[in-house]
Design an enzyme around this catalytic site. Sequence first.
Site, PDB file in Angstrom:
ATOM      1  N   ASP A 132      11.093 -14.558  22.165  1.00 36.36           N
ATOM      2  CA  ASP A 132      12.474 -14.198  22.492  1.00 36.36           C
ATOM      3  C   ASP A 132      12.492 -12.677  22.443  1.00 36.36           C
ATOM      4  O   ASP A 132      12.277 -12.077  21.380  1.00 36.36           O
ATOM      5  CB  ASP A 132      13.470 -14.786  21.473  1.00 36.36           C
ATOM      6  CG  ASP A 132      13.830 -16.236  21.807  1.00 36.36           C
ATOM      7  OD1 ASP A 132      13.262 -16.787  22.760  1.00 36.36           O
ATOM      8  OD2 ASP A 132      14.688 -16.799  21.091  1.00 36.36           O
ATOM      9  N   ASP A 135      16.943 -14.017  24.940  1.00 37.53           N
ATOM     10  CA  ASP A 135      17.926 -14.605  24.026  1.00 37.53           C
ATOM     11  C   ASP A 135      18.914 -13.499  23.639  1.00 37.53           C
ATOM     12  O   ASP A 135      19.172 -13.258  22.467  1.00 37.53           O
ATOM     13  CB  ASP A 135      17.165 -15.127  22.794  1.00 37.53           C
ATOM     14  CG  ASP A 135      18.016 -16.012  21.918  1.00 37.53           C
ATOM     15  OD1 ASP A 135      19.087 -16.422  22.364  1.00 37.53           O
ATOM     16  OD2 ASP A 135      17.600 -16.290  20.778  1.00 37.53           O
ATOM     17  N   GLU A 152      10.861 -13.737  17.817  1.00 36.18           N
ATOM     18  CA  GLU A 152      11.941 -12.926  18.397  1.00 36.18           C
ATOM     19  C   GLU A 152      11.848 -11.501  17.855  1.00 36.18           C
ATOM     20  O   GLU A 152      11.730 -11.291  16.639  1.00 36.18           O
ATOM     21  CB  GLU A 152      13.297 -13.563  18.061  1.00 36.18           C
ATOM     22  CG  GLU A 152      14.457 -12.789  18.650  1.00 36.18           C
ATOM     23  CD  GLU A 152      15.743 -13.614  18.676  1.00 36.18           C
ATOM     24  OE1 GLU A 152      15.716 -14.789  19.080  1.00 36.18           O
ATOM     25  OE2 GLU A 152      16.779 -13.061  18.284  1.00 36.18           O
ATOM     26  N   ASP A 209      21.884  -9.115  13.597  1.00 36.73           N
ATOM     27  CA  ASP A 209      21.206  -9.561  14.809  1.00 36.73           C
ATOM     28  C   ASP A 209      22.026  -9.185  16.041  1.00 36.73           C
ATOM     29  O   ASP A 209      22.842  -9.969  16.509  1.00 36.73           O
ATOM     30  CB  ASP A 209      21.019 -11.083  14.716  1.00 36.73           C
ATOM     31  CG  ASP A 209      19.971 -11.574  15.671  1.00 36.73           C
ATOM     32  OD1 ASP A 209      19.403 -10.743  16.402  1.00 36.73           O
ATOM     33  OD2 ASP A 209      19.715 -12.790  15.681  1.00 36.73           O
ATOM     34  N   HIS A 212      20.583 -24.668  24.560  1.00 35.47           N
ATOM     35  CA  HIS A 212      20.935 -25.478  23.389  1.00 35.47           C
ATOM     36  C   HIS A 212      21.763 -26.652  23.904  1.00 35.47           C
ATOM     37  O   HIS A 212      22.645 -26.450  24.751  1.00 35.47           O
ATOM     38  CB  HIS A 212      21.862 -24.733  22.439  1.00 35.47           C
ATOM     39  CG  HIS A 212      21.250 -23.632  21.649  1.00 35.47           C
ATOM     40  ND1 HIS A 212      21.147 -22.357  22.114  1.00 35.47           N
ATOM     41  CD2 HIS A 212      20.741 -23.612  20.390  1.00 35.47           C
ATOM     42  CE1 HIS A 212      20.598 -21.594  21.186  1.00 35.47           C
ATOM     43  NE2 HIS A 212      20.342 -22.328  20.130  1.00 35.47           N
ATOM     44  N   HIS A 267      14.243 -10.543  15.070  1.00 35.10           N
ATOM     45  CA  HIS A 267      14.027 -11.280  13.829  1.00 35.10           C
ATOM     46  C   HIS A 267      12.904 -10.617  13.029  1.00 35.10           C
ATOM     47  O   HIS A 267      12.964 -10.557  11.796  1.00 35.10           O
ATOM     48  CB  HIS A 267      13.684 -12.740  14.119  1.00 35.10           C
ATOM     49  CG  HIS A 267      14.816 -13.503  14.773  1.00 35.10           C
ATOM     50  ND1 HIS A 267      14.706 -14.821  15.150  1.00 35.10           N
ATOM     51  CD2 HIS A 267      16.077 -13.123  15.103  1.00 35.10           C
ATOM     52  CE1 HIS A 267      15.853 -15.214  15.691  1.00 35.10           C
ATOM     53  NE2 HIS A 267      16.691 -14.196  15.680  1.00 35.10           N
ATOM     54  N   GLU A 292      11.154 -21.026  15.207  1.00 39.39           N
ATOM     55  CA  GLU A 292      11.506 -19.617  15.444  1.00 39.39           C
ATOM     56  C   GLU A 292      11.833 -18.931  14.126  1.00 39.39           C
ATOM     57  O   GLU A 292      12.894 -19.172  13.535  1.00 39.39           O
ATOM     58  CB  GLU A 292      12.704 -19.554  16.401  1.00 39.39           C
ATOM     59  CG  GLU A 292      13.058 -18.135  16.774  1.00 39.39           C
ATOM     60  CD  GLU A 292      14.125 -18.079  17.865  1.00 39.39           C
ATOM     61  OE1 GLU A 292      14.125 -18.942  18.756  1.00 39.39           O
ATOM     62  OE2 GLU A 292      14.953 -17.151  17.800  1.00 39.39           O
ATOM     63  N   ASP A 312      20.911  -8.669  19.031  1.00 40.78           N
ATOM     64  CA  ASP A 312      20.426  -9.387  20.219  1.00 40.78           C
ATOM     65  C   ASP A 312      20.535  -8.571  21.504  1.00 40.78           C
ATOM     66  O   ASP A 312      20.992  -9.069  22.546  1.00 40.78           O
ATOM     67  CB  ASP A 312      21.229 -10.694  20.412  1.00 40.78           C
ATOM     68  CG  ASP A 312      20.728 -11.816  19.533  1.00 40.78           C
ATOM     69  OD1 ASP A 312      19.520 -11.892  19.290  1.00 40.78           O
ATOM     70  OD2 ASP A 312      21.561 -12.645  19.099  1.00 40.78           O
ATOM     71  N   ASP A 334      25.621 -26.222  23.951  1.00 40.83           N
ATOM     72  CA  ASP A 334      26.086 -25.111  24.785  1.00 40.83           C
ATOM     73  C   ASP A 334      26.183 -25.504  26.248  1.00 40.83           C
ATOM     74  O   ASP A 334      26.881 -24.865  27.026  1.00 40.83           O
ATOM     75  CB  ASP A 334      25.146 -23.916  24.644  1.00 40.83           C
ATOM     76  CG  ASP A 334      25.175 -23.370  23.239  1.00 40.83           C
ATOM     77  OD1 ASP A 334      26.179 -23.590  22.542  1.00 40.83           O
ATOM     78  OD2 ASP A 334      24.193 -22.745  22.835  1.00 40.83           O
TER      79      ASP A 334
HETATM   80  C1  XUL Z   1      19.468 -17.054  16.829  1.00 37.24           C
HETATM   81  C2  XUL Z   1      18.462 -17.385  17.842  1.00 37.24           C
HETATM   82  C3  XUL Z   1      18.602 -18.671  18.558  1.00 37.24           C
HETATM   83  C4  XUL Z   1      17.326 -19.375  18.831  1.00 37.24           C
HETATM   84  C5  XUL Z   1      17.495 -20.775  19.349  1.00 37.24           C
HETATM   85  O1  XUL Z   1      19.242 -15.853  16.157  1.00 37.24           O
HETATM   86  O2  XUL Z   1      17.580 -16.595  18.100  1.00 37.24           O
HETATM   87  O3  XUL Z   1      19.238 -18.440  19.780  1.00 37.24           O
HETATM   88  O4  XUL Z   1      16.562 -18.660  19.776  1.00 37.24           O
HETATM   89  O5  XUL Z   1      18.304 -21.545  18.545  1.00 37.24           O
HETATM   90 CO    CO Z   2      16.085 -16.624  19.517  1.00 38.44          CO
END
Ligand code: XUL
Ligand code: CO
Length: 438
Positions: free
Chosen positions: A295, A338, A267, A306, A100, A270, A231, A308, A103
């Site tokens: 992702d 991610d 993702e 989330d 990003h 998600h 996404e 992750d 970041d």
């Molecule tokens: C947030 C997410 C982000 C995107 C990119 O849930 O997945 O990191 O991958 O903005």
């Molecule tokens: Co993502």
Amino acid sequence: MSLFSSVEPVRFEGPGTKNEFAYRVYDKDRRVLDKRMEDWLKPAVCYWHSFNWPGTDIFGGGTLPRPWLGTPVTQAMADTKLEAAFDFFVRLGVRYFTFHDVDAMATATTLREHEQNLKKIEAGMAAKMAATGVKLLWGTANLFSHPRYAGGAATSPDPEIYAWAAAQVRCCLEATHRLGGENYVLWGGREGYDSLLNTDLRRELDQYGRFLSMVVEHKHRIGFKGTILIEPKPFEPTKHQYDHDVAAVFAFLQRYGLAKEVKVNIEVNHATLAGLDFEHEIAVARAFGIFGSIDINRGDPRNGWDTDQFPNNAQELVPSLVQLVEDRGFNTGGFNFDAKLRRQSMDPSDLYLAHIGGIDTIARALLAAADVVTDGGLARLRQERYKGWSGELGKRITSGALSLAGLADLATEQGLDPAPRSGHQELAESMIARYCKY
Ligand code: XUL
Ligand code: CO
């Protein structure tokens, strides 16, 4: 020396190794069907969670040592982060990263400063990429962290905020292009609403559609050959995100005439949050011709948010990998991690262990999926199940030769009395399980 220099370069040592800092399954040069393992998987480390997330949660502050974080982030801090990130990519042995804008760069307060600071870190990235051979899977603009985006970016009620977002995306898309990025991602972090009572949904969708059209126009103007990816995510941070799932994104793309221009970055968690299976999202994207990238971070089945997490269950991923193998792999996409470390994983070595485990997990799933596809049993089961559609009746229906009335008359006249047939679901499931042996 960087925070991540204490671990020796990670190599493939095979399933029998006692070394936790080695790959047991991921052997980048191993041939799987017609491709090297690395070319199938294209694993990518993400800048955001791996180097920019301090381990905060809503109840407490950061736990992870990330000496380059602070407010504001100076150029020197951004440079230290860059040094540590590339040291990590090289030692881990991955070919791709993702980032990003905010970041990676030093904090900016004006748009001019934003452009300058992004260009500075881009120059650093370009030099590191040239020196190491690491490539960019995708870049993206963070249009959700800064307080200005509390009400959304492209869907903001304020056109000045929309303009800020446009400027950020232009800078980041151009930087991604110059860095040879293979994709550009737009995750609609706050493109949604918290309450419909104060939201003009139709207007917001039109704004968002125009925004995406501008991005696509600009991509062509600058000659970016990568793929623009949306996404999907159903909620978090907003109560409802417009890019809820792949089907919702496809409807949106069609509505604004972008279905041929934009694909999806799917993702795992998600999909879970949307109440869908990961393999469902992939299947829908393939059906609509918009599958792009992945992702690969997952959720926790008992948490509704989330988390992750790094992937840790190969068998769960096989139905998705089977689809990827059937398609002969990604086009411009890859597997982006991610993923976040757990808050208590504060040793710098934990970042290695997490990625090694995650990469071995997708390698296991790939090997199993390749076996499933080579075996052909699943494909035969499906072929058998639909075989009527290759017969005369099936062909007449799909060719459009029959009207509803014509088909009804035919069914009546021929006295059709078809019996239901087994779908053999348990057999299909055991075909997946039997190859999960890596
Ligand atoms: C947030 C997410 C982000 C995107 C990119 O849930 O997945 O990191 O991958 O903005
Ligand atoms: Co993502």
